[in-house]
Design a protein around this motif. Structure first.
Motif, PDB file in Angstrom:
ATOM      1  N   LYS A 191       0.727   7.253  -6.974  1.00 38.06           N
ATOM      2  CA  LYS A 191      -0.366   8.191  -7.251  1.00 38.06           C
ATOM      3  C   LYS A 191      -1.301   7.675  -8.350  1.00 38.06           C
ATOM      4  CE  LYS A 191       2.028  12.342  -5.672  1.00 38.06           C
ATOM      5  NZ  LYS A 191       2.134  11.830  -4.316  1.00 38.06           N
ATOM      6  N   CYS A 226       0.830  -1.211   0.000  1.00 41.91           N
ATOM      7  CA  CYS A 226       0.000   0.000   0.000  1.00 41.91           C
ATOM      8  C   CYS A 226       0.861   1.256   0.000  1.00 41.91           C
ATOM      9  CB  CYS A 226      -0.942  -0.028   1.192  1.00 41.91           C
ATOM     10  SG  CYS A 226      -2.204  -1.300   0.992  1.00 41.91           S
ATOM     11  N   GLU A 227       1.984   1.193   0.685  1.00 42.62           N
ATOM     12  CA  GLU A 227       2.879   2.348   0.735  1.00 42.62           C
ATOM     13  C   GLU A 227       3.367   2.706  -0.675  1.00 42.62           C
ATOM     14  OE1 GLU A 227       3.809   5.372   2.472  1.00 42.62           O
ATOM     15  OE2 GLU A 227       2.904   3.800   3.697  1.00 42.62           O
ATOM     16  N   LYS A 232       0.570   4.254  -2.845  1.00 40.53           N
ATOM     17  CA  LYS A 232       0.338   5.669  -2.535  1.00 40.53           C
ATOM     18  C   LYS A 232       1.342   6.539  -3.281  1.00 40.53           C
ATOM     19  CE  LYS A 232      -1.541   5.384   2.110  1.00 40.53           C
ATOM     20  NZ  LYS A 232      -1.195   5.587   3.519  1.00 40.53           N
ATOM     21  N   LEU A 268      -6.970   3.876   0.171  1.00 46.02           N
ATOM     22  CA  LEU A 268      -5.597   4.348   0.418  1.00 46.02           C
ATOM     23  C   LEU A 268      -5.571   5.823   0.804  1.00 46.02           C
ATOM     24  CD1 LEU A 268      -3.664   2.797  -2.588  1.00 46.02           C
ATOM     25  CD2 LEU A 268      -3.461   2.137  -0.183  1.00 46.02           C
ATOM     26  N   PHE A 269      -6.539   6.548   0.303  1.00 51.64           N
ATOM     27  CA  PHE A 269      -6.523   8.001   0.493  1.00 51.64           C
ATOM     28  C   PHE A 269      -7.604   8.459   1.463  1.00 51.64           C
ATOM     29  CE2 PHE A 269      -4.909   6.774  -3.622  1.00 51.64           C
ATOM     30  CZ  PHE A 269      -3.641   7.329  -3.583  1.00 51.64           C
TER      31      PHE A 269
END
Ligand code: ZN
Length: 155
Positions: A124, A117-118, A121, A152-153
């Motif tokens: 984008k 997930c990092e 992100k 994620l956001f």
């Protein structure tokens, strides 16, 4: 029918889920009470129905209330859908890695790619193509980025 493989690593209990999560699921019996931290691997969960979702939320919320730290790894696309749909399905920032759906542009084969997930992100929402395992062609992300990666956001 859900099967759970458990492995204790110090203060962390690691569980691997295999199978669909439905009516008969009993997380309490399958997992018990973890020590300080629980790591859940969901790669092999092809399906979760509405009753399974309720049982999931009840169980993991009760662990969270006891102060147990939760982390989710290798979430299948079925699990990612629920994470997006239900804001308390997983605690904030507890999802470490997910499977992302791809379709080959040449032979139309469907495949999944594992992403942290990092890293997602930082990309984008520009997901790199994968190589098709069957024909070697180009496989592109096959969903709506703003929807599939919404969680994620979120926070
Ligand atoms: Zn292909």
């Amino acid at each position: 029918m859900l099967n759970v493989i458990k492995e204790q690593k110090g203060n962390v209990l690691v569980v691997r889920f295999t199978g669909s999560i439905e009516e008969n699921v009993n997380f309490e019996a399958l997992i018990g009470t973890p020590p300080e931290e629980l790591h859940v691997y969901c790669k092999e969960v092809p399906r979760i129905n509405s009753i399974g979702v309720k049982a999931w939320i009840r169980f993991f919320q009760s662990l969270k209330a006891k102060g147990i730290k939760l982390k989710f790894f290798e979430c299948s696309t079925a699990i990612v859908q629920q994470i997006n749909l239900i804001s308390n399905f997983t605690p904030p920032r507890s999802v470490e890695s997910i499977y992302v759906p791809f379709t080959c542009m040449q032979c139309k084969s469907e495949l999944v790619g594992l992403f942290k997930c990092e890293d997602l992100k930082q990309m984008k929402l520009k997901i790199p193509d994968l190589k098709c395992a069957k024909c070697g062609g180009r496989s592109a992300f096959d969903d709506i980025p703003e929807e599939f990666f919404a969680f994620l956001f979120r926070n």
